[in-house]
Design a protein around this motif. Structure first.
Motif, PDB file in Angstrom:
ATOM      1  N   THR A 160      -0.601 -16.967 -18.386  1.00  0.00           N
ATOM      2  CA  THR A 160      -1.444 -16.460 -17.816  1.00  0.00           C
ATOM      3  C   THR A 160      -1.710 -14.757 -17.628  1.00  0.00           C
ATOM      4  O   THR A 160      -2.507 -14.223 -17.322  1.00  0.00           O
ATOM      5  CB  THR A 160      -2.748 -16.759 -17.031  1.00  0.00           C
ATOM      6  OG1 THR A 160      -1.375 -17.064 -15.202  1.00  0.00           O
ATOM      7  CG2 THR A 160      -2.721 -18.160 -17.101  1.00  0.00           C
ATOM      8  N   GLY A 161      -0.476 -14.672 -17.575  1.00  0.00           N
ATOM      9  CA  GLY A 161      -0.179 -12.591 -18.006  1.00  0.00           C
ATOM     10  C   GLY A 161      -0.208 -12.095 -16.535  1.00  0.00           C
ATOM     11  O   GLY A 161      -0.354 -11.247 -15.713  1.00  0.00           O
ATOM     12  N   ALA A 162       0.544 -13.403 -15.166  1.00  0.00           N
ATOM     13  CA  ALA A 162      -0.095 -12.686 -14.292  1.00  0.00           C
ATOM     14  C   ALA A 162       0.953 -12.728 -13.002  1.00  0.00           C
ATOM     15  O   ALA A 162       1.468 -12.469 -11.694  1.00  0.00           O
ATOM     16  CB  ALA A 162      -0.995 -14.120 -13.177  1.00  0.00           C
ATOM     17  N   ALA A 163       2.257 -12.688 -13.737  1.00  0.00           N
ATOM     18  CA  ALA A 163       4.007 -12.613 -13.490  1.00  0.00           C
ATOM     19  C   ALA A 163       3.456 -11.677 -12.368  1.00  0.00           C
ATOM     20  O   ALA A 163       3.830 -10.569 -13.310  1.00  0.00           O
ATOM     21  CB  ALA A 163       4.407 -13.172 -13.808  1.00  0.00           C
ATOM     22  N   THR A 164       4.214 -11.966 -11.112  1.00  0.00           N
ATOM     23  CA  THR A 164       5.183 -10.301 -10.417  1.00  0.00           C
ATOM     24  C   THR A 164       6.077 -10.908  -9.533  1.00  0.00           C
ATOM     25  O   THR A 164       5.906 -12.156  -9.559  1.00  0.00           O
ATOM     26  CB  THR A 164       3.928  -9.585  -9.650  1.00  0.00           C
ATOM     27  OG1 THR A 164       3.062 -10.445  -8.727  1.00  0.00           O
ATOM     28  CG2 THR A 164       3.164  -8.993 -10.495  1.00  0.00           C
ATOM     29  N   PRO A 165       6.873 -10.333  -9.287  1.00  0.00           N
ATOM     30  CA  PRO A 165       7.670 -10.641  -8.201  1.00  0.00           C
ATOM     31  C   PRO A 165       7.191 -11.334  -7.197  1.00  0.00           C
ATOM     32  O   PRO A 165       7.767 -12.629  -6.390  1.00  0.00           O
ATOM     33  CB  PRO A 165       8.880  -9.950  -8.186  1.00  0.00           C
ATOM     34  CG  PRO A 165       7.967  -8.698  -8.856  1.00  0.00           C
ATOM     35  CD  PRO A 165       6.743  -8.664  -9.656  1.00  0.00           C
ATOM     36  N   SER A 246      -4.762 -13.177  -4.865  1.00  0.00           N
ATOM     37  CA  SER A 246      -3.983 -11.978  -5.185  1.00  0.00           C
ATOM     38  C   SER A 246      -4.771 -12.564  -6.816  1.00  0.00           C
ATOM     39  O   SER A 246      -4.203 -10.622  -7.387  1.00  0.00           O
ATOM     40  CB  SER A 246      -2.222 -12.277  -5.388  1.00  0.00           C
ATOM     41  OG  SER A 246      -2.248 -13.248  -6.512  1.00  0.00           O
ATOM     42  N   VAL A 247      -5.244 -13.130  -7.994  1.00  0.00           N
ATOM     43  CA  VAL A 247      -5.425 -12.687  -8.477  1.00  0.00           C
ATOM     44  C   VAL A 247      -7.403 -13.421  -8.595  1.00  0.00           C
ATOM     45  O   VAL A 247      -7.349 -13.767  -7.932  1.00  0.00           O
ATOM     46  CB  VAL A 247      -4.721 -14.081  -9.504  1.00  0.00           C
ATOM     47  CG1 VAL A 247      -3.243 -14.137  -9.226  1.00  0.00           C
ATOM     48  CG2 VAL A 247      -5.266 -15.127  -8.791  1.00  0.00           C
ATOM     49  N   HIS A 248      -7.464 -13.179  -9.496  1.00  0.00           N
ATOM     50  CA  HIS A 248      -9.529 -13.007 -10.165  1.00  0.00           C
ATOM     51  C   HIS A 248      -9.870 -14.090 -10.813  1.00  0.00           C
ATOM     52  O   HIS A 248      -9.097 -14.591 -11.727  1.00  0.00           O
ATOM     53  CB  HIS A 248     -10.250 -11.408  -9.670  1.00  0.00           C
ATOM     54  CG  HIS A 248      -9.154 -11.358  -9.156  1.00  0.00           C
ATOM     55  ND1 HIS A 248     -10.221 -10.410  -8.033  1.00  0.00           N
ATOM     56  CD2 HIS A 248      -8.262  -9.949  -9.502  1.00  0.00           C
ATOM     57  CE1 HIS A 248      -8.936  -9.713  -7.356  1.00  0.00           C
ATOM     58  NE2 HIS A 248      -8.173  -8.964  -7.945  1.00  0.00           N
ATOM     59  N   GLY A 249     -11.417 -14.707 -10.797  1.00  0.00           N
ATOM     60  CA  GLY A 249     -11.929 -15.226 -11.888  1.00  0.00           C
ATOM     61  C   GLY A 249     -11.569 -16.379 -11.838  1.00  0.00           C
ATOM     62  O   GLY A 249     -10.990 -17.164 -11.186  1.00  0.00           O
ATOM     63  N   ARG A 250     -11.170 -17.171 -13.492  1.00  0.00           N
ATOM     64  CA  ARG A 250     -11.043 -18.968 -14.146  1.00  0.00           C
ATOM     65  C   ARG A 250      -8.932 -18.463 -13.167  1.00  0.00           C
ATOM     66  O   ARG A 250      -9.169 -19.946 -12.490  1.00  0.00           O
ATOM     67  CB  ARG A 250     -11.057 -18.666 -14.995  1.00  0.00           C
ATOM     68  CG  ARG A 250     -12.596 -18.429 -15.520  1.00  0.00           C
ATOM     69  CD  ARG A 250     -12.515 -19.248 -16.865  1.00  0.00           C
ATOM     70  NE  ARG A 250     -12.581 -18.104 -17.200  1.00  0.00           N
ATOM     71  CZ  ARG A 250     -12.864 -18.135 -18.566  1.00  0.00           C
ATOM     72  NH1 ARG A 250     -13.212 -18.946 -19.191  1.00  0.00           N
ATOM     73  NH2 ARG A 250     -12.883 -17.129 -19.545  1.00  0.00           N
ATOM     74  N   LEU A 251      -8.389 -17.873 -13.353  1.00  0.00           N
ATOM     75  CA  LEU A 251      -7.201 -18.680 -12.334  1.00  0.00           C
ATOM     76  C   LEU A 251      -6.612 -18.276 -11.529  1.00  0.00           C
ATOM     77  O   LEU A 251      -6.538 -19.444 -10.708  1.00  0.00           O
ATOM     78  CB  LEU A 251      -6.313 -17.093 -12.965  1.00  0.00           C
ATOM     79  CG  LEU A 251      -5.005 -17.261 -12.337  1.00  0.00           C
ATOM     80  CD1 LEU A 251      -4.635 -18.374 -13.248  1.00  0.00           C
ATOM     81  CD2 LEU A 251      -3.762 -15.952 -13.057  1.00  0.00           C
TER      82      LEU A 251
END
Length: 300
Positions: A160-165, A246-251
């Motif tokens: 989903t392109g959301a990876a951060t440490p 920390s994320v938005h929308g459908r994720l």
């Protein structure tokens, strides 16, 4: 993407993917973008098949073994099958794999720039299941969850392109919690496979013997032990829950569903007075929806 194109290979692929409907948590729910659903189902196909190899739950007939180049006489050797599966996984990254589920995975790996490590972790967890059937300490169990559960969260965040440490750290807490909850739900089933995921040091603390886990209903000591481990899982879910905000929308809805599913499962275990031996306590839809609302509001 139907793999080898032969009806038997296609049936093998579909049989594994169809198991998604019976998982504790939605694998690729309808509200996600189609591209995400496609890639999450490809990851699921890998994870489901490696678990089926490790648990000896492959479909009868030996089709998976043949696709991996393993003879019928060796198909019952789970470690050998896992070695063959790892060899085919490595082809995903440098050539063309043989198994249709890994062929399905290859475009996802390329599209999302996925690395081998999470996949190798899941294979290693299943290898560990063949040689380790008891865990002495909670830390030992956490180390197992680092292989068996946390890689799944890494893959979801990568797809989903959301990876951060920081998100990965929160995800690890959630995935470990969900693994512990699943172990609590499946105490009786796991014992039938000669596996116990309740730490031995905790069993001693609560005066629980292995024979106590083989009864039809749990005594007070077993219930106290399950309640103790359920609280640990609850604390881990709370530690990981800020990931959702920390994320938005459908994720956000997807990740909130994972946390809520874990919380609802713990609620179901508590509602059963922590007696998990007759079978896995499952949450109802009302409880699950309530937990989704609490989680998305950042409460709980």
């Amino acid at each position: 993407m139907t793999g080898t194109g032969t009806p038997h290979a296609a049936d093998t692929e579909r049989g594994t993917l169809d198991k998604a409907a019976h998982e504790n948590f939605p694998v690729a729910p309808f509200f996600l973008p189609r591209a995400w659903r496609t890639d999450l189902m490809a990851v699921y196909g890998f994870a489901r098949l490696v678990d089926d190899i490790g648990d000896g739950d492959l479909a009868p007939g030996g089709a998976d073994a043949r696709l991996l180049g393993v003879s019928a006489t060796d198909a019952e050797d789970r470690l050998l099958m896992l070695d063959a599966f790892e060899a085919d996984l490595r082809r995903v990254f440098d050539s063309t794999p043989c198994h249709p589920l890994l062929r399905r995975l290859q475009p996802t790996v390329r599209r999302r720039s996925l690395t081998p490590e999470p996949f190798l972790g899941l294979i290693e967890a299943n290898r560990q299941d063949q040689v380790v059937s008891r865990y002495e300490t909670y830390d030992d169990l956490l180390a197992y969850c680092e292989l068996s559960a946390n890689p799944v969260g890494h893959l979801v965040l990568a797809v989903t392109g959301a990876a951060t440490p920081e998100r990965i750290r929160r995800s690890d807490a959630i995935c470990t919690a969900l693994q512990i909850v699943e172990h609590l739900q499946d105490v009786a089933e796991d014992l039938g496979r000669d596996r116990i995921y309740l730490p031995a040091e905790d069993m001693k603390r609560f005066h629980v013997q292995e024979a106590d886990l083989a009864t039809k209903t749990a005594g007070a000591s077993v219930r106290a032990l399950v309640a103790y481990e359920a609280q640990r899982a609850r604390d881990l879910l709370n530690e990981g829950a800020p990931l959702v905000g920390s994320v938005h929308g459908r994720l956000r809805l997807l990740l909130g569903g994972f946390v809520a599913g874990g919380r609802a499962a713990i609620h179901a275990i508590a509602a059963a007075d922590y007696d998990v031996l007759p079978g896995p306590p499952k949450p109802g839809k009302v409880q699950l929806l309530r937990e989704v609302g609490v989680t998305l509001r950042g409460e709980g």
